[in-house]
Structures are given as C-alpha cells and as structure tokens.
Design a protein around this motif. Structure first.
Motif, short mmCIF file in Angstrom:
data_model
loop_
_atom_site.label_atom_id
_atom_site.label_comp_id
_atom_site.label_asym_id
_atom_site.label_seq_id
_atom_site.Cartn_x
_atom_site.Cartn_y
_atom_site.Cartn_z
N UNK A 161 0.86 -1.19 0.00
CA UNK A 161 0.00 0.00 0.00
C UNK A 161 0.89 1.23 0.00
N UNK A 162 0.35 2.37 -0.47
CA UNK A 162 1.12 3.61 -0.47
C UNK A 162 1.48 4.05 0.94
N UNK A 163 0.60 3.79 1.89
CA UNK A 163 0.83 4.22 3.28
C UNK A 163 0.56 3.05 4.21
N UNK A 164 -0.64 3.04 4.80
CA UNK A 164 -1.01 1.97 5.74
C UNK A 164 -2.16 1.19 5.13
N UNK A 165 -1.98 -0.10 4.82
CA UNK A 165 -3.07 -0.84 4.16
C UNK A 165 -4.34 -0.89 4.98
N UNK A 166 -4.23 -0.96 6.32
CA UNK A 166 -5.42 -1.09 7.12
C UNK A 166 -6.09 0.25 7.40
N UNK A 167 -5.53 1.33 6.89
CA UNK A 167 -6.24 2.60 6.89
C UNK A 167 -7.32 2.59 5.81
N UNK A 168 -7.18 1.70 4.84
CA UNK A 168 -8.19 1.53 3.78
C UNK A 168 -9.20 0.49 4.26
N UNK A 169 -10.43 0.90 4.42
CA UNK A 169 -11.43 0.00 5.00
C UNK A 169 -11.65 -1.24 4.15
N UNK A 170 -11.56 -1.12 2.83
CA UNK A 170 -11.79 -2.29 2.00
C UNK A 170 -10.70 -3.34 2.20
N UNK A 171 -9.47 -2.89 2.48
CA UNK A 171 -8.39 -3.85 2.73
C UNK A 171 -8.62 -4.57 4.06
N UNK A 172 -8.92 -3.80 5.09
CA UNK A 172 -9.15 -4.40 6.40
C UNK A 172 -10.33 -5.36 6.35
N UNK A 173 -11.40 -4.95 5.71
CA UNK A 173 -12.59 -5.81 5.64
C UNK A 173 -12.25 -7.11 4.90
N UNK A 174 -11.56 -7.01 3.79
CA UNK A 174 -11.21 -8.21 3.03
C UNK A 174 -10.27 -9.11 3.78
N UNK A 175 -9.29 -8.52 4.48
CA UNK A 175 -8.35 -9.33 5.23
C UNK A 175 -9.06 -10.07 6.38
N UNK A 176 -9.95 -9.40 7.07
CA UNK A 176 -10.68 -10.04 8.16
C UNK A 176 -11.59 -11.14 7.63
N UNK A 177 -12.14 -10.95 6.45
CA UNK A 177 -12.96 -12.01 5.85
C UNK A 177 -12.09 -13.22 5.49
N UNK A 178 -10.86 -12.96 5.06
CA UNK A 178 -9.93 -14.06 4.80
C UNK A 178 -9.64 -14.82 6.09
N UNK A 179 -9.38 -14.09 7.18
CA UNK A 179 -9.11 -14.75 8.46
C UNK A 179 -10.31 -15.60 8.90
N UNK A 180 -11.50 -15.08 8.70
CA UNK A 180 -12.69 -15.78 9.16
C UNK A 180 -12.98 -17.03 8.32
N UNK A 181 -12.63 -16.98 7.03
CA UNK A 181 -12.98 -18.07 6.14
C UNK A 181 -11.91 -19.16 6.05
N UNK A 182 -10.65 -18.81 6.26
CA UNK A 182 -9.56 -19.75 6.06
C UNK A 182 -9.54 -20.82 7.15
N UNK A 183 -9.31 -22.05 6.74
CA UNK A 183 -9.15 -23.13 7.70
C UNK A 183 -7.68 -23.48 7.91
N UNK A 184 -6.80 -22.86 7.12
CA UNK A 184 -5.36 -23.04 7.31
C UNK A 184 -4.82 -21.84 8.09
N UNK A 185 -3.68 -21.98 8.75
CA UNK A 185 -3.11 -20.84 9.48
C UNK A 185 -2.77 -19.69 8.53
N UNK A 186 -3.15 -18.48 8.94
CA UNK A 186 -2.83 -17.26 8.19
C UNK A 186 -2.00 -16.35 9.09
N UNK A 187 -0.81 -15.97 8.63
CA UNK A 187 0.07 -15.05 9.36
C UNK A 187 0.04 -13.70 8.66
N UNK A 188 0.30 -12.65 9.39
CA UNK A 188 0.44 -11.31 8.83
C UNK A 188 1.86 -10.83 9.11
N UNK A 189 2.58 -10.46 8.06
CA UNK A 189 3.93 -9.93 8.20
C UNK A 189 3.97 -8.47 7.78
#
Length: 400
Positions: A161-189
């Motif tokens: 992202x140009x600055x902070x990805x989670x300042x963009x609501x669509x990024x945060x929303x999509x990432x949280x949906x990934x966390x909720x849906x994934x059955x494999x471990x998801x890490x954030x770096x």
C-alpha cells in the motif's frame, strides 16, 4: 516444538533486517516473542544461526524479501525448493521466497506459489506479498481465499500500500474475511500495531516491523510513504507512532493526561517517551521503547481473554479508547490528526460484547449525571485511564 507451527500460535513477532537480529533478540526473549529475519537468502540464514548460537530459543522465520524494491521478482517465477530445504536443515519452519503478487491477472502466480509450496515437506508457509487490490472486491478476495483453501497451505500475508493498508477500510474488511474463512493458518507480516488486531481476530501469528520500511510494504518506486524527517516513537495510549518533537508538544498541552503518557518500559523507566530525544542515541532508544511498548500491549490483550469474542472486544475497546485520546489532543492542537487505521478498525468491526456490558438503569433511579473525575462523562475533559482491553464507557504509519 521447534519446527512446528504450534510454536507460532498467537505469537507477536518482531520483523527485522538480518543486521538487526542480534540486538532485537533480547527484547523478543523478554516478551516470549518470535523474530522474522528479513534479508537475502544467506544473510537471513546466517543471522538465524547466530540467534540460535547465542541462545535465542523463540520462533524464527526467514523472509528472503524477493518481493520488494525496484528489482523485485514476480510471483510467476515460483519458489526455490532449495531455500525451503536449507531452512528445514537448520530446524526452522520454511517460509517460501515468493515474488510479488500484483492484483490484475496474477492468478497464475498465486497458483504457482501455492502449488509449489504444497509439494514441500510440512510445515512450509507460503509467503504471499499481495497488492492491496486483492481485497478491493468480494470477488477478488474470494478467489484468494478459495485458492488458499484448495491447496491447504499455511500462508503469510504482506499487503502492499502507499501508506497503511489497514487505513483503507476495504483492505481491512477483506483481510478479516480471509481470516474468518480460512481453515489453514494465516500469518500477517510487515505490519504495525494492527498486527495486534489481526491476532485478536484470529491470525495465527503477526509481525510488527522494527523499522518503518518493515512495518509496511510500500509501493515501488516511492518506497517510503512520504514520512516526515525525525525520530518517531510508539505511544501506547494513542496506538500510533509520533515524532518525538510532536510528542513533547502534545504532552505539554495535556498535563491532565500525564499518567497516560508515561511509559514503564525498560527504556523509559516511568518517564515520558518525549524524553528519549535527550538520550545519546534517540533513534535506537525510540526503536526499543516502541518494541517493548507494543509487546506489552500484546501481553495485556491476550492472556486472560480465552475466547475469540473476548479478544475482538478487547481490541475494539483499545482502538476506541485511543481514538478518544486523539480527539482530546486534537481539541487543544488543531493540526492533530487521528490515524486512519484506528477509524478503519472501528468502522469495519463491532464489539461483540458491547450489548452484554450495557445494563439499562431502572426508570426513576438514574443518578445525577455528574460523572466521576477522570471519566468521559465528568465534564473535565479527562478520559478514563483505561489500559488496553479494559471495559470502558463506549464503543469505542508514523504520524506527524
């Protein structure tokens, strides 16, 4: 335990350059954290071996960082099995050396990384350096989730992202949906304090960067997000980084909040973080203060919250309280701006326990609305001195 994904579960990791690993290790060890060593293949492996030889026994990942900078590699080039093998030989969990995943038409690159990672001995984590646009529509991040699920490979996500990805609501929303849906471990770096929020929402592990370039994956060729010059430090009550000079100005204008600004980390020893400017090496002092402060927040948020709902509620309350403090400062300093990521967290998520905390008072028995000193209802302008995750009154990148 070493070499198992279980050792990463719920951990906050410190992401550093290979040259910084030895200095970061004592901080990680003091807080039972792990380390992500970032650098060229051999540099990262050498630093990881040095950590083990000096007695660091926490989790260590090696990020080859082929996805950033002007000469970054595309994900379509696949991974190097030899790199995974060399990590396993050293007792490490293998993290693939994937290239960058552009949003437009890079499904083939995603497929190749996941497919090749799935052929490696477990545990192997597929590194996914993603353009923010992967989360721009439900169709795109559904494709991402489905492909991850179909290959059954643990993944580590870094979001460009140009600055902070989670300042963009669509990024945060999509990432949280990934966390909720994934059955494999998801890490954030390559994240900042939002790594704590990711952990509360179910990330298997998450890393905060030791330096600003490792707290974010900036788009090329800017590579820096337009940060102001000067030394910045993390302020726990505000959940954000600020220039030390700005901290001094804010603290001077808010003496009634002095107890909230003081820091008990080993670097500050109960003093105001703005005083780090007077140390022999302000940059180093601010860096280590910031790491201790965020690791301590992690300690406060997790241990006594056994359910996912409790952890989400604790993080939501922390963001609400921090934003309340930002508003208090902004009332006195008109040029003060609250960080967009806090607003994003509060707008995208809800406190799942808020309704249970609210108990209506019987009609006719409401006490006078005087409020207690130091509470938001007291009328004295002083916020409640809550720590991260404490029950509160409401819902609730480096800054200038």
């Amino acid at each position: 335990m070493r070499g198992s994904l279980d050792q990463l579960a719920g951990r906050l990791l410190l992401q550093c350059r290979a040259s910084q690993a030895e200095r970061v290790a004592p901080v990680a060890a003091a807080h039972d954290a792990g380390i992500v060593v970032t650098g060229r293949h051999q540099d990262a492996l050498t630093a990881a071996a040095a950590l083990r030889s000096r007695g660091f026994d926490g989790p260590v990942l090696c990020d080859a960082d082929r996805y950033s900078g002007g000469n970054r590699k595309p994900a379509a080039q696949g991974i190097q099995p030899e790199w995974c093998r060399r990590q396993r030989e050293r007792g490490l969990i293998a993290l693939t050396d994937s290239g960058y995943l552009a949003a437009a038409g890079d499904d083939d690159g995603l497929d190749r990384v996941l497919r090749e990672a799935a052929t490696q001995p477990a545990p192997t984590i597929a590194m996914l350096p993603l353009a923010a646009e992967w989360f721009a529509s439900s169709g795109r991040h559904r494709t991402l989730t489905n492909k991850i699920e179909s290959h059954g490979v643990p993944v580590a996500v870094a979001i460009e992202h140009d600055k902070d990805p989670f300042a963009a609501q669509y990024v945060l929303r999509g990432f949280l949906e990934l966390l909720a849906a994934a059955t494999v471990p998801v890490l954030l770096l390559r994240s900042d304090v939002s790594a704590l929020g990711a952990l509360c929402h179910g990330a298997h592990a998450a890393a905060i960067g030791v330096t600003s370039t490792l707290r974010h994956l900036y788009r090329t060729p800017s590579g820096g997000g337009g940060r102001p010059a000067g030394v910045s430090a993390f302020i726990s009550g505000l959940l954000s980084y600020h220039l030390l000079a700005t901290c001094a100005r804010a603290f001077a204008h808010t003496p009634e909040l002095d107890h909230l600004w003081r820091c008990d980390c080993p670097v500050c020893g109960g003093a105001l973080p703005a005083r780090l400017e007077a140390t022999a090496d302000p940059c180093t002092a601010a860096t280590f203060h910031s790491l201790h402060a965020q690791l301590e927040l992690h300690t406060e948020l997790r241990p006594h919250r056994h359910t996912r709902e409790q952890r989400i509620s604790a993080w939501h309350e922390s963001c609400s309280h921090a934003l309340f403090l930002h508003e208090q400062v902004a009332d006195l300093l008109p040029d003060w701006r609250a960080p967009a990521n806090l607003r994003s967290w509060l707008r995208v998520t809800e406190d799942p326990l808020a309704a249970r905390r609210y108990v209506p008072e019987p009609a006719g028995e409401r006490p006078p609305r005087a409020g207690r000193p130091g509470s938001p209802s007291a009328g004295d302008g002083t916020p409640s001195p809550r720590r991260a995750g404490d029950p509160g009154p409401g819902s609730g990148p480096e800054r200038a």
